[in-house]
Enzyme design. Structure first.
Site, PDB file in Angstrom:
ATOM      1  N   GLU A  29       0.845  -1.192   0.000  1.00 47.70           N
ATOM      2  CA  GLU A  29       0.000   0.000   0.000  1.00 47.70           C
ATOM      3  C   GLU A  29       0.883   1.244   0.000  1.00 47.70           C
ATOM      4  O   GLU A  29       1.759   1.379   0.860  1.00 47.70           O
ATOM      5  CB  GLU A  29      -0.888   0.034   1.261  1.00 47.70           C
ATOM      6  N   ARG A  56      -5.273   9.102   2.316  1.00 47.05           N
ATOM      7  CA  ARG A  56      -6.163   9.213   3.484  1.00 47.05           C
ATOM      8  C   ARG A  56      -6.404  10.676   3.850  1.00 47.05           C
ATOM      9  O   ARG A  56      -5.458  11.467   3.942  1.00 47.05           O
ATOM     10  CB  ARG A  56      -5.498   8.465   4.647  1.00 47.05           C
ATOM     11  N   LYS A 284      -2.311  -9.170  38.650  1.00 45.76           N
ATOM     12  CA  LYS A 284      -2.151 -10.501  39.260  1.00 45.76           C
ATOM     13  C   LYS A 284      -3.083 -10.719  40.450  1.00 45.76           C
ATOM     14  O   LYS A 284      -3.581 -11.817  40.653  1.00 45.76           O
ATOM     15  CB  LYS A 284      -0.699 -10.704  39.719  1.00 45.76           C
ATOM     16  N   ASN A 305      -0.608 -15.746  38.100  1.00 45.17           N
ATOM     17  CA  ASN A 305       0.132 -15.233  36.935  1.00 45.17           C
ATOM     18  C   ASN A 305      -0.124 -16.084  35.701  1.00 45.17           C
ATOM     19  O   ASN A 305       0.401 -15.785  34.629  1.00 45.17           O
ATOM     20  CB  ASN A 305       1.635 -15.125  37.225  1.00 45.17           C
ATOM     21  N   ASP A 320       5.293 -18.091  39.465  1.00 46.65           N
ATOM     22  CA  ASP A 320       6.402 -17.257  39.944  1.00 46.65           C
ATOM     23  C   ASP A 320       7.095 -17.906  41.143  1.00 46.65           C
ATOM     24  O   ASP A 320       8.323 -17.872  41.272  1.00 46.65           O
ATOM     25  CB  ASP A 320       5.896 -15.875  40.396  1.00 46.65           C
ATOM     26  N   MET A 405      15.931  -2.253  38.224  1.00 49.85           N
ATOM     27  CA  MET A 405      15.356  -2.544  36.912  1.00 49.85           C
ATOM     28  C   MET A 405      15.528  -1.338  35.991  1.00 49.85           C
ATOM     29  O   MET A 405      15.582  -0.204  36.472  1.00 49.85           O
ATOM     30  CB  MET A 405      13.858  -2.832  37.121  1.00 49.85           C
ATOM     31  N   TYR A 429      14.862  -8.998  36.080  1.00 47.82           N
ATOM     32  CA  TYR A 429      15.507  -9.714  34.978  1.00 47.82           C
ATOM     33  C   TYR A 429      15.907  -8.804  33.815  1.00 47.82           C
ATOM     34  O   TYR A 429      16.449  -9.260  32.817  1.00 47.82           O
ATOM     35  CB  TYR A 429      14.636 -10.873  34.474  1.00 47.82           C
ATOM     36  N   GLY A 450      17.562 -12.960  37.827  1.00 45.14           N
ATOM     37  CA  GLY A 450      16.109 -13.054  37.645  1.00 45.14           C
ATOM     38  C   GLY A 450      15.729 -13.725  36.331  1.00 45.14           C
ATOM     39  O   GLY A 450      14.608 -14.237  36.203  1.00 45.14           O
TER      40      GLY A 450
END
Ligand code: NAP
Length: 482
Positions: A29, A56, A284, A305, A320, A405, A429, A450
């Site tokens: 497109e 458009r 959660k 979870n 977890d 984090m 993590y 983690g």
């Protein structure tokens, strides 16, 4: 069909977008309103795939500011240079007849974009579009929550019932799943973005991701749908982990992102489409009372979870807890050991519960001390004030806070001196090695990142979804290639 929208804005970038997209696209497109109008017509000849010419209007979320006559002139010129399709907006559909008379071979995509609103009456819109007998009907509206995606499905259901080709897209991040599940819903095509340059509409996914991660060409009516719910989900790696695993293990399933604000409406509107889903922050706890059944760990932790459909009922569990403890136990068995958990949120509750269940002596500390005191009371362990951490006798330290984090990668929740020669686990993590773990390693600690917990809990989820326990090496490879 996968349609890639070429947005440029420069001719050079547009050419690059075409070249890079052709391997994924069935149709290309050209957004003439974004590519400079008339001067972009030459670009249409660059594509080796059939072309859609779209111009458009601003009213429908585009950039075209000219008159209606100018817009039709542009579409006629596009048909003249070989566009196989032109996109015509519904509110000017009465002018389609004249265009058709001039260009009988050019197919018309009749579109309607409700940029701010949510489609209220899919059936009325379908009937209105049908009377113009276009080759394809296209509907785009803005989703304000994941539950809104079902309106696209309703529209496509009408179209299928009347044997009409149709596209329905819920724009924005809340509607992302409509761009993946279109074949499942009976849609004719999805619009995808080129890998470089601007997206043509909010929420569009790149053509390479649509094809290689979601593998939309393989999705059919039998494909089982899984996903993750939470808000926000931009950081979630679930789709990049579960989809390659489905591929690796030959499972006909797809895993999508469902950003959710109202969990109740998600359970009512969207969940019936799914076979199971992962749950992340902030839902959660909220979700727990909405499932039909929960197992003992999830009930004790107060959070789910993972949710699965089993014999028509929703079953909630929590991977977890075991995910974290299995990670720690690769280094040391926790039975009889002293575990100091920092944090009092969902992750902390999961770790405290499971550590206790496995026979550890658990101590809890937290920035907001009252919360730690409550966790200690509830799970039968010992509260430790933050000021007493250094004086606490422990073998394993578990950070269950989000400290460290991204983007706060230069923070660590505790002074490194207390970590000397301990086992140190971090729930964070991202990044995989946090400042806490770096410092702990420097003072002789054995570290557990983690990512190990993440891999464990994801492997358990995949096992619950499919009955297949994926090899950890496969998961690790996928996770670390991201
Ligand atoms: P949560 O329920 O919101 O709890 C957050 C905890 O972090 C609370 O104890 C909070 O203390 C503490 N905290 C936040 N900012 C802090 C700061 N600046 N200084 C000190 N303490 C701070 O979140 P959660 O669900 O438990 O998640 C916690 C972390 O675990 C997140 O980073 C999440 O991504 C991670 N996680 C990882 C995995 C995995 O597989 N590796 C799985 C689940 C969760 P207050 O009570 O004082 O606010």
């Amino acid at each position: 069909m996968i349609i890639v929208s070429i947005t440029g804005p420069t001719a050079t970038l547009a050419r690059q977008q075409v070249r890079a997209s052709e391997r994924y696209a069935d149709l290309i497109e050209f957004r003439l309103d974004l590519l400079g109008g008339e001067k972009a017509l030459d670009l249409l000849r660059v594509a080796n795939k059939p072309v859609i010419a779209t111009c458009r209007s601003e009213k429908e979320g585009g950039a075209f500011r000219g008159t209606e006559n100018e817009r039709w002139a542009l579409l006629r010129a596009a048909a003249h240079v070989g566009a196989a399709y032109v996109d015509v907006e519904l509110d000017v559909a009465e002018r389609m007849a004249a265009f058709r008379a001039e260009h009988p071979k050019t197919r018309i995509i009749l579109s309607h974009h409700d940029v701010g609103g949510v489609l209220r009456d899919a059936s009325a819109l379908f009937e209105r579009m049908k009377q113009f007998d276009p080759y394809v009907m296209k509907l785009a509206y803005t989703a304000h929550d994941a539950g809104d995606i079902t309106r696209a499905r309703t529209f496509l259901t009408f179209a299928r019932r009347h044997r009409r080709r149709a596209v329905a897209v819920a724009m924005g991040e809340f509607g992302e799943a409509t761009r993946v599940l279109f074949t499942k819903f009976g849609g004719w095509a999805t619009y995808a973005a080129p890998d470089r340059g601007a997206v043509a509409a909010p929420g569009q996914i790149s053509a390479s991701v649509v094809t290689t991660v979601y593998r939309v060409r393989r999705i059919d009516a039998a494909t089982k749908v899984y996903g993750v719910i939470g808000n926000p989900l931009v950081q979630s790696k679930g789709v990049l982990l579960h989809n390659p695993l489905f591929k690796k293990y030959g499972v006909n399933a797809v895993y999508c992102r469902f950003p959710v604000i109202d969990v109740g409406s998600f359970m009512q509107e969207c969940a019936p489409l799914l076979h199971g889903f992962s749950v992340t922050i902030p839902h959660k706890q909220t979700l727990l009372p909405m499932v039909d059944e929960v197992d003992e760990p999830a009930a004790a932790i107060g959070a789910v979870n993972t949710v699965l459909r089993k014999r028509g009922k929703w079953f909630g569990t929590n991977t977890d807890a075991a995910g974290a403890l299995d990670a720690m136990e690769t280094k040391v068995r926790v039975k009889g050991k002293h575990v100091l958990v920092l944090g009092a949120g969902g992750a902390a509750r999961a770790i405290v519960f499971e550590a206790r269940r496995r026979g550890a002596v658990v101590f809890v500390a937290n920035r907001t001390e009252e919360r730690a005191r409550r966790v200690a009371d509830e799970f039968g362990c010992t509260f430790v004030p933050m000021s007493d951490l250094a004086a606490t006798d422990f073998d394993i330290f578990a950070n269950a806070t989000s400290v460290g984090m991204v983007p706060h990668v230069d923070s660590s929740p505790v002074p490194k001196a207390i970590l000397r020669n301990k086992v140190v686990f971090d729930v964070v993590y991202n990044p995989p090695i946090t400042k806490l773990l770096r410092e702990a390693r420097r003072v002789g600690a054995v570290i557990v990142p983690g990512t190990e917990m993440y891999i464990n809990q994801a492997a358990m989820q995949f096992g619950l979804y499919t009955g297949i326990r994926p090899a950890r090496a496969v998961l690790r490879k996928v996770l670390f290639s991201l």
